[in-house]
Design an enzyme around this catalytic site. Structure first.
Site, PDB file in Angstrom:
ATOM      1  N   ASP A 499       0.802  -1.217   0.000  1.00 39.72           N
ATOM      2  CA  ASP A 499       0.000   0.000   0.000  1.00 39.72           C
ATOM      3  C   ASP A 499       0.836   1.269   0.000  1.00 39.72           C
ATOM      4  O   ASP A 499       0.316   2.352  -0.239  1.00 39.72           O
ATOM      5  CB  ASP A 499      -0.833   0.037   1.291  1.00 39.72           C
ATOM      6  CG  ASP A 499      -2.167  -0.632   1.115  1.00 39.72           C
ATOM      7  OD1 ASP A 499      -2.764  -0.472   0.054  1.00 39.72           O
ATOM      8  OD2 ASP A 499      -2.606  -1.310   2.068  1.00 39.72           O
TER       9      ASP A 499
HETATM   10  C1  BGC Z   1       0.274   1.358   6.349  1.00 38.20           C
HETATM   11  C2  BGC Z   1      -0.065   0.184   5.505  1.00 38.20           C
HETATM   12  C3  BGC Z   1      -1.548   0.177   5.257  1.00 38.20           C
HETATM   13  C4  BGC Z   1      -1.978   1.506   4.645  1.00 38.20           C
HETATM   14  C5  BGC Z   1      -3.430   1.599   4.297  1.00 38.20           C
HETATM   15  C6  BGC Z   1      -0.283   2.612   5.753  1.00 38.20           C
HETATM   16  O1  BGC Z   1      -0.051   3.676   6.602  1.00 38.20           O
HETATM   17  O2  BGC Z   1       1.660   1.445   6.476  1.00 38.20           O
HETATM   18  O3  BGC Z   1       0.372  -0.997   6.139  1.00 38.20           O
HETATM   19  O4  BGC Z   1      -1.853  -0.852   4.372  1.00 38.20           O
HETATM   20  O5  BGC Z   1      -1.657   2.525   5.529  1.00 38.20           O
HETATM   21  O6  BGC Z   1      -4.236   1.680   5.421  1.00 38.20           O
HETATM   22  C1  NOJ Z   2      -1.787  -3.621   5.443  1.00 43.08           C
HETATM   23  C2  NOJ Z   2      -2.937  -3.681   4.498  1.00 43.08           C
HETATM   24  O1  NOJ Z   2      -4.099  -4.052   5.196  1.00 43.08           O
HETATM   25  C3  NOJ Z   2      -2.667  -4.667   3.384  1.00 43.08           C
HETATM   26  O2  NOJ Z   2      -3.721  -4.665   2.467  1.00 43.08           O
HETATM   27  C4  NOJ Z   2      -1.375  -4.338   2.708  1.00 43.08           C
HETATM   28  O3  NOJ Z   2      -1.139  -5.309   1.710  1.00 43.08           O
HETATM   29  C5  NOJ Z   2      -0.234  -4.273   3.702  1.00 43.08           C
HETATM   30  N1  NOJ Z   2      -0.557  -3.344   4.741  1.00 43.08           N
HETATM   31  C6  NOJ Z   2       1.089  -3.872   3.047  1.00 43.08           C
HETATM   32  O4  NOJ Z   2       1.123  -2.533   2.705  1.00 43.08           O
END
Ligand code: BGC
Ligand code: NOJ
Length: 833
Positions: A499
């Protein structure tokens, strides 16, 4: 250092001291009513949606971390509490058997977190008190069963106080809209039951109640009366003085507290039950009498009466235990490694159910007010729970498919109550749709339910737009074909699995969303990870197409399947041409068309995601790239605490990379050990035949195997956390964000399906273990489509070649077809040589 121990027999983790490095929590409930409970009884409850139906209040970011919960106070009416206000009072005459909030020096403190229940107990001044908290199956309520035993030689004259703080339903509003909130609180007290009915007078038809099995000496419903001015939960005025105020809340902060007085003879034991619940009335029958403002309690009273009764409560608890026994019996293993056994047999499966229930909404790191259900998250979670609750998996899948868009894309998130896609976040996370294929294929392998593909499912929940589920999957493939970049690799969109790799968002303004503030055209940045996932999805689609009868006769089906195979082959070639860096797979191309995750980069030269996932998709097996990529992972990314997400960590913020470089080195996506994709590498290692490395990686992040270093690891030793701080972090080895993470499902898949190698396929159960050389074998039972397979694996030679026999009769290959003679139990022996 350890803070407790596993009791595998009882399927419990026993915490032996209350001051764990972080709150170590558990979940109550598995259907509609849920609670979070910490080892000191902190936490909260909600009905279905942690934001919109929050039953009790909880303050995140509190000091200490975990205050507020399901607290009980015991007051010894013969001891005089010290004079208040300053410095005295606590521990002198009253205490909390869960340690918090009074923090007295308890003897024999233990918290037993079990499957769907938690028991916290201790002894203080010769009084043993133990409370079991659980949610009966099929009920929207929780029970606290408090057993008090007088271990003194003399009688004990005690006051018991319960306490919870009600939330004004909307968890976000409750923490922000005080000008309104301070005036809306309302309660009713009838037959010694406390009813919380804020907003019931207007649009709500639900209320909460808090009941007690004993006659009351008093009650309180106004928090600030119960606590007294300038006091916290550690020193409630009512408890200190030994008498409730019988306060009735009008506005301010609504709470529930019962006061029970008991005298216990020497050695005597007594059980007191509290029931906290949620109840809905028919809209037209909210009030009784009808023209009053009084809650109609006819529908709820029988429920309250039932669960205040001891034998009903005990029966409900026995039912809960049976339920979990049955869920877990889907897969049980006896291997030479205790960490493998207890995670597979108990905790990892249990955590998979929690991620099914909660998605990423409510934990001690997710506030319950933020996000809906993630599309990719929920699809991947399914891989870990489908064997336990296939019916519910089916329903979840159809819900997810209904949030796909006609383009084949999907809303990134949807709301659990409305089931609608979330417009704020929207779509264009270009990996999303493929996870649907991976989930549906896993579901069919598990259940044999091919009919699911015929289900009519809408797009964007729009009536009239329905097509078969199968067509949704075809459109998911088409989505990527319509979005290929300059190298023929899939465009990344807002982000892919990672993400925080935001290649189309050059964000320079604080507070902007890295994901949704897309300010580049998006026609250049490509993802090699999505390419790998696409290949995997196409290969699954080919297998589905050859077997899905509705597509026509065998010839027609093969033709369709061949197209998917061709697409997979072509994308594989594209990856070889543009996604291979000499020693490992490239991660992506940025908006300038430059490589990300390449030796040409200064930072972020190698990423874990494409190494693991490309190999899972079968890429690089024929030309040695797979082995090379995995050796590079071992060389550049593996640490003793797990495999890093990428290296070298980004030392500064890069506008063109996005959120990934926002984190300090070693945390989260910037080079932490992101536990979700470690198992991709474990699985990949088994695919290239390296069982030693696979299990070694598995044990590096297995929480049970890290129990001994709990003071470093810090989160619960019985569940996975999202991340462990990487080598670049000052706190290398420290875990964060436990419970709600795709880590649960993927580790479960890696150990059960790849390392232990017991994997449902479209044609039967595959047994293809890739275990360490030192393992002499293992035993397992796997239930699949009503048949129980008793499997014994025996190592005779050093390799991974399997010779299978059923009841001593050798069979060809490593897949056992479903028995045709109606057998319910099959004995399999797998000899490895
Ligand atoms: C986090 C991710 C997460 C994304 C979306 C980010 O701040 O590091 O792990 O998937 O937010 O919520
Ligand atoms: C947490 C999110 O829920 C997931 O969808 C994502 O793949 C990981 N973070 C990595 O960014």
């Amino acid at each position: 250092m350890k803070y407790g121990y596993f009791d595998d027999q009882a399927r419990e983790y026993v915490i032996a001291r209350p001051d764990t490095p972080l709150p170590w929590i558990n979940y109550l409930g598995c259907e509609d009513y849920f609670g979070l409970i910490s080892n000191t009884a902190g936490g909260y409850s909600f009905f279905r949606d942690a934001r919109l139906r929050r039953i009790t209040r909880y303050r995140y970011n509190n000091v200490p971390f975990d205050v507020g919960g399901r607290y009980i106070y015991i007051r010894d009416n013969t001891l005089t509490p010290g004079p208040s206000p300053i410095g005295r009072g606590r521990g002198e005459g009253f205490w909390s058997p869960s340690w918090q909030p009074t923090q007295c020096s308890l003897e024999d403190y233990t918290c037993r977190h079990g499957l769907g229940y938690t028991t916290i107990g201790s002894t203080y001044a010769g009084i043993r008190a133990e409370t079991r908290y659980f949610v009966p199956l099929g009920q929207n309520l929780e029970i606290w069963q408090l057993t008090i035993t007088n271990q003194r030689l003399t009688p004990a004259d005690l006051s018991i106080f319960s306490s919870i703080e009600f939330c004004l339903w909307d968890g976000l509003d409750d923490q922000t809209n005080f000008q309104r909130n301070f005036s809306i609180g309302q309660v009713e007290i009838e037959d010694e039951v406390i009813y919380h009915k804020s907003e019931y007078r207007e649009r709500r038809n639900h209320f909460a109640y808090f009941a007690c099995s004993e006659p009351l000496a008093g009650y309180d419903t106004q928090r600030d009366t119960f606590l007294g001015p300038y006091r916290g939960w550690d020193r409630p005025a009512a408890v200190e003085r030994g008498q409730s105020f019988n306060s009735e809340a009008h506005g301010w902060a609504v709470m529930g507290s019962h006061h029970v007085k008991i005298v216990l003879a020497a050695g005597e034991s007594r059980e007191i039950r509290f029931v906290l619940g949620y109840h809905e009335n028919p809209q037209e029958d909210k009030f009784a009498p009808p023209n009053s403002q009084t809650i109609n309690k006819h529908t709820v009273k029988p429920i309250i009466a039932k669960y205040l009764n001891k034998s009903n409560t005990d029966a409900a608890f026995a039912g809960l235990r049976k339920y979990w026994d049955s869920l877990l019996s889907a897969y049980q293993v006896q291997s030479p490694d205790e960490h493998t056994n207890r995670m597979v047999n108990i905790w990892n499966a249990y955590q998979c159910m929690a991620t099914f229930n909660m998605s990423r909404s409510a934990s001690f790191y997710e506030s319950g007010i933020g996000r809906g259900l993630g599309f990719r998250d929920s699809n991947q979670d399914l891989l870990g729970f489908v064997q336990m609750v296939p019916e519910r998996a089916r329903q979840r899948m159809l819900e997810l498919a209904a949030t796909m868009l006609p383009s084949g894309g999907a809303y990134h998130q949807y709301q659990p109550l409305t089931k609608r896609g979330n417009n704020d976040v929207g779509s264009n996370f270009n990996d999303d749709p493929h996870w649907m294929i991976i989930a549906v294929s896993a579901y069919i392998k598990e259940t044999g339910d091919w009919d699911v593909l015929n289900e009519r499912v809408p797009y964007d929940n729009a009536p009239g737009s329905e097509t078969s589920l199968y067509e949704h999957l075809e459109r998911a493939i088409q989505y990527t074909l319509d979005r290929l970049g300059p190298h023929g690799l899939p465009l990344i969109g807002r982000a892919d699995w990672n993400d925080c790799l935001n290649l189309n968002c050059f964000s320079d303004t604080p507070g902007q969303s890295f994901q949704t503030t897309t300010n580049k055209e998006g026609n250049v940045a490509e993802s090699v990870f999505i390419a790998g996932l696409f290949v995997h999805a196409c290969r699954e689609m080919a297998k589905v197409a050859t077997r899905y009868q509705r597509l026509g006769d065998a010839g027609q089906r093969n033709q369709i399947a061949n197209r998917f195979t061709l697409l997979a082959d072509q994308m594989t070639q594209t990856i070889y041409a543009h996604g291979w860096d000499g020693e490992w797979f490239v991660r992506a191309y940025d908006d300038f068309g430059h490589k990300v995750g390449s030796k040409d980069c200064e930072e972020g030269q190698i990423f874990i995601e494409p190494q693991g996932y490309c190999v899972i998709a079968g890429i690089g097996l024929e030309n040695g790239y797979a082995q090379k990529a995995l050796d590079s992972v071992n060389k550049h990314l593996a640490t003793r605490h797990g495999i890093l997400l990428q290296q070298p960590a980004f030392s500064q913020y890069y506008l063109y990379l996005g959120e990934i470089s926002s984190y300090p080195p070693g945390y989260k996506e910037n080079a932490s050990i992101f536990c979700h994709n470690n198992p991709w590498v474990m699985a990949a290692e088994t695919i290239v035949g390296n069982g030693d490395r696979a299990l070694d990686y598995y044990l590096r992040i297995n929480p049970s195997a890290r129990e001994e270093i709990s003071d470093l690891h810090r989160t619960e030793p019985y569940v996975y956390s999202q991340m462990i701080a990487g080598r670049d972090a000052p706190t290398h080895g420290e875990a964060k964000n436990s419970w709600l993470t795709g880590t649960a499902a993927w580790n479960y898949v890696a150990i059960t399906q790849y390392i232990l190698g017991i994997r449902p396929t479209f044609d039967g159960l595959m047994v293809a273990p890739v275990i360490p050389l030192r393992w002499k074998g293992f035993k397992a039972t796997r239930k699949l489509q009503g048949v129980t397979y008793h499997i014994e694996v025996i190592r005779q030679g050093p390799g991974n070649t399997v010779s299978l026999s059923i009841d001593g009769q050798p069979i060809a290959g490593n897949v056992v077809p479903r028995p045709t003679g109606g057998e319910k139990s099959v004995r399999l022996t797998a000899v490895l040589c």
